[in-house]
Design a protein around this motif. Structure first.
Motif, PDB file in Angstrom:
ATOM      1  N   HIS A  33      27.705  50.511  -0.900  1.00  0.00           N
ATOM      2  CA  HIS A  33      27.079  50.715   0.406  1.00  0.00           C
ATOM      3  C   HIS A  33      28.107  50.836   1.539  1.00  0.00           C
ATOM      4  CE1 HIS A  33      24.104  50.536   3.584  1.00  0.00           C
ATOM      5  NE2 HIS A  33      24.753  49.526   4.125  1.00  0.00           N
ATOM      6  N   GLY A  34      29.101  49.969   1.561  1.00  0.00           N
ATOM      7  CA  GLY A  34      30.105  49.997   2.628  1.00  0.00           C
ATOM      8  C   GLY A  34      30.931  51.278   2.614  1.00  0.00           C
ATOM      9  N   THR A  35      31.333  51.696   1.430  1.00  0.00           N
ATOM     10  CA  THR A  35      32.110  52.934   1.299  1.00  0.00           C
ATOM     11  C   THR A  35      31.270  54.132   1.726  1.00  0.00           C
ATOM     12  OG1 THR A  35      33.303  51.959  -0.554  1.00  0.00           O
ATOM     13  CG2 THR A  35      33.451  54.346  -0.297  1.00  0.00           C
ATOM     14  N   ARG A  36      30.020  54.138   1.306  1.00  0.00           N
ATOM     15  CA  ARG A  36      29.119  55.240   1.671  1.00  0.00           C
ATOM     16  C   ARG A  36      28.969  55.319   3.188  1.00  0.00           C
ATOM     17  NH1 ARG A  36      25.075  54.426  -1.764  1.00  0.00           N
ATOM     18  NH2 ARG A  36      24.024  52.922  -0.436  1.00  0.00           N
ATOM     19  N   ARG A  37      28.811  54.186   3.822  1.00  0.00           N
ATOM     20  CA  ARG A  37      28.664  54.161   5.282  1.00  0.00           C
ATOM     21  C   ARG A  37      29.901  54.692   5.995  1.00  0.00           C
ATOM     22  NH1 ARG A  37      26.418  48.802   8.156  1.00  0.00           N
ATOM     23  NH2 ARG A  37      26.198  49.916  10.104  1.00  0.00           N
ATOM     24  N   VAL A  38      31.074  54.276   5.533  1.00  0.00           N
ATOM     25  CA  VAL A  38      32.334  54.726   6.137  1.00  0.00           C
ATOM     26  C   VAL A  38      32.484  56.242   5.971  1.00  0.00           C
ATOM     27  CG1 VAL A  38      34.854  54.640   5.887  1.00  0.00           C
ATOM     28  CG2 VAL A  38      33.532  52.519   5.963  1.00  0.00           C
ATOM     29  N   LEU A  39      32.197  56.743   4.778  1.00  0.00           N
ATOM     30  CA  LEU A  39      32.345  58.174   4.531  1.00  0.00           C
ATOM     31  C   LEU A  39      31.358  59.006   5.352  1.00  0.00           C
ATOM     32  CD1 LEU A  39      32.989  58.200   0.677  1.00  0.00           C
ATOM     33  CD2 LEU A  39      34.625  58.696   2.510  1.00  0.00           C
ATOM     34  N   VAL A  40      30.127  58.548   5.449  1.00  0.00           N
ATOM     35  CA  VAL A  40      29.139  59.282   6.253  1.00  0.00           C
ATOM     36  C   VAL A  40      29.557  59.285   7.716  1.00  0.00           C
ATOM     37  CG1 VAL A  40      26.753  59.250   7.099  1.00  0.00           C
ATOM     38  CG2 VAL A  40      27.212  58.995   4.660  1.00  0.00           C
ATOM     39  N   TRP A  41      30.053  58.165   8.217  1.00  0.00           N
ATOM     40  CA  TRP A  41      30.532  58.118   9.601  1.00  0.00           C
ATOM     41  C   TRP A  41      31.736  59.032   9.798  1.00  0.00           C
ATOM     42  CZ3 TRP A  41      28.775  56.947  14.155  1.00  0.00           C
ATOM     43  CH2 TRP A  41      27.677  56.102  14.258  1.00  0.00           C
ATOM     44  N   ALA A  42      32.639  59.072   8.812  1.00  0.00           N
ATOM     45  CA  ALA A  42      33.823  59.937   8.913  1.00  0.00           C
ATOM     46  C   ALA A  42      33.416  61.407   8.970  1.00  0.00           C
ATOM     47  CB  ALA A  42      34.760  59.684   7.736  1.00  0.00           C
ATOM     48  N   VAL A  43      32.471  61.805   8.127  1.00  0.00           N
ATOM     49  CA  VAL A  43      31.993  63.192   8.141  1.00  0.00           C
ATOM     50  C   VAL A  43      31.315  63.502   9.470  1.00  0.00           C
ATOM     51  CG1 VAL A  43      30.285  64.753   7.118  1.00  0.00           C
ATOM     52  CG2 VAL A  43      31.805  63.434   5.648  1.00  0.00           C
ATOM     53  N   THR A  44      30.509  62.572   9.971  1.00  0.00           N
ATOM     54  CA  THR A  44      29.805  62.775  11.242  1.00  0.00           C
ATOM     55  C   THR A  44      30.788  62.911  12.404  1.00  0.00           C
ATOM     56  OG1 THR A  44      27.924  61.502  10.402  1.00  0.00           O
ATOM     57  CG2 THR A  44      28.067  61.798  12.792  1.00  0.00           C
ATOM     58  N   LEU A  45      31.774  62.033  12.448  1.00  0.00           N
ATOM     59  CA  LEU A  45      32.765  62.102  13.532  1.00  0.00           C
ATOM     60  C   LEU A  45      33.606  63.368  13.444  1.00  0.00           C
ATOM     61  CD1 LEU A  45      33.951  58.390  13.716  1.00  0.00           C
ATOM     62  CD2 LEU A  45      32.537  59.621  15.366  1.00  0.00           C
ATOM     63  N   ALA A  46      33.995  63.768  12.240  1.00  0.00           N
ATOM     64  CA  ALA A  46      34.781  64.996  12.076  1.00  0.00           C
ATOM     65  C   ALA A  46      33.972  66.210  12.535  1.00  0.00           C
ATOM     66  CB  ALA A  46      35.211  65.159  10.617  1.00  0.00           C
ATOM     67  N   ALA A  47      32.708  66.274  12.146  1.00  0.00           N
ATOM     68  CA  ALA A  47      31.862  67.404  12.557  1.00  0.00           C
ATOM     69  C   ALA A  47      31.666  67.403  14.072  1.00  0.00           C
ATOM     70  CB  ALA A  47      30.513  67.350  11.840  1.00  0.00           C
ATOM     71  N   ALA A  48      31.415  66.239  14.653  1.00  0.00           N
ATOM     72  CA  ALA A  48      31.213  66.159  16.100  1.00  0.00           C
ATOM     73  C   ALA A  48      32.480  66.576  16.850  1.00  0.00           C
ATOM     74  CB  ALA A  48      30.809  64.740  16.497  1.00  0.00           C
ATOM     75  N   PHE A  49      33.644  66.129  16.367  1.00  0.00           N
ATOM     76  CA  PHE A  49      34.908  66.498  16.999  1.00  0.00           C
ATOM     77  C   PHE A  49      35.144  68.005  16.918  1.00  0.00           C
ATOM     78  CE2 PHE A  49      39.518  67.255  16.612  1.00  0.00           C
ATOM     79  CZ  PHE A  49      39.901  66.846  17.881  1.00  0.00           C
ATOM     80  N   LEU A  50      34.898  68.592  15.758  1.00  0.00           N
ATOM     81  CA  LEU A  50      35.110  70.033  15.595  1.00  0.00           C
ATOM     82  C   LEU A  50      34.109  70.849  16.413  1.00  0.00           C
ATOM     83  CD1 LEU A  50      35.943  70.176  11.799  1.00  0.00           C
ATOM     84  CD2 LEU A  50      37.504  70.567  13.721  1.00  0.00           C
ATOM     85  N   ILE A  51      32.877  70.376  16.527  1.00  0.00           N
ATOM     86  CA  ILE A  51      31.890  71.059  17.373  1.00  0.00           C
ATOM     87  C   ILE A  51      32.337  71.028  18.830  1.00  0.00           C
ATOM     88  CG2 ILE A  51      29.555  70.845  18.329  1.00  0.00           C
ATOM     89  CD1 ILE A  51      28.644  70.072  15.478  1.00  0.00           C
ATOM     90  N   LEU A  52      32.775  69.861  19.290  1.00  0.00           N
ATOM     91  CA  LEU A  52      33.253  69.727  20.669  1.00  0.00           C
ATOM     92  C   LEU A  52      34.476  70.611  20.916  1.00  0.00           C
ATOM     93  CD1 LEU A  52      33.129  68.264  23.424  1.00  0.00           C
ATOM     94  CD2 LEU A  52      34.649  66.551  22.431  1.00  0.00           C
TER      95      LEU A  52
END
Length: 149
Positions: A103-122
């Motif tokens: 669960h912890g690893t999954r949460r970190v990875l999902v947050w990493a993907v979300t932040l990377a996508a948000a940064f690239l969109i911006l």
């Protein structure tokens, strides 16, 4: 049913229904709709850049400058960027949810993907809407005459 009896694998599992929106359903719908829109946007992009006019020989800095002078093409490219990045991030989220069991690893990875996508969109949006071909042009540049007019 006794404790040593195995439940029928085809019997429905009674899970309590969560309150609120079904995010998995909306993610599934988004993937289908964005996929269709992306096909239109990408093939339009490829046609204009590679087929229309002089084909691939027309693509240079001046072509990009002319294209980004039009709000239509700015919004076309930004919409393509947003849809593609969100589509890809949602796909990665689905893969992470399917294959990462901790669960912890999954949460970190999902947050990493979300932040990377948000940064690239911006970043991509800023590049498209603040593109200035004359930024940093000096007198010895071939763009000097164009930027003075």
């Amino acid at each position: 049913m006794t404790s040593d009896t195995i439940a029928d694998p085809r019997s429905p599992v009674a899970r309590p229904r969560r309150r609120g929106p079904n995010l998995e359903k909306w993610g599934w719908i988004y993937m289908r709709l964005s996929g269709v829109v992306l096909v239109v946007l990408i093939f339009g992009h490829l046609f204009v850049n590679l087929v229309a006019g002089d084909g691939i020989r027309q693509i240079d800095f001046a072509f990009v400058v002319g294209k980004y002078a039009s709000p239509f093409w700015q919004w076309w490219d930004v919409l393509m960027l947003w849809l593609a990045l969100i589509h890809g991030a949602n796909g990665m989220r689905t893969i992470i949810n399917d294959y990462v069991t901790h669960h912890g690893t999954r949460r970190v990875l999902v947050w990493a993907v979300t932040l990377a996508a948000a940064f690239l969109i911006l970043l991509g949006t800023l590049v498209v809407f603040t593109f200035d071909p004359c930024l940093g042009v000096t007198q010895d540049s071939s763009l000097w005459d164009m930027c003075q007019g």
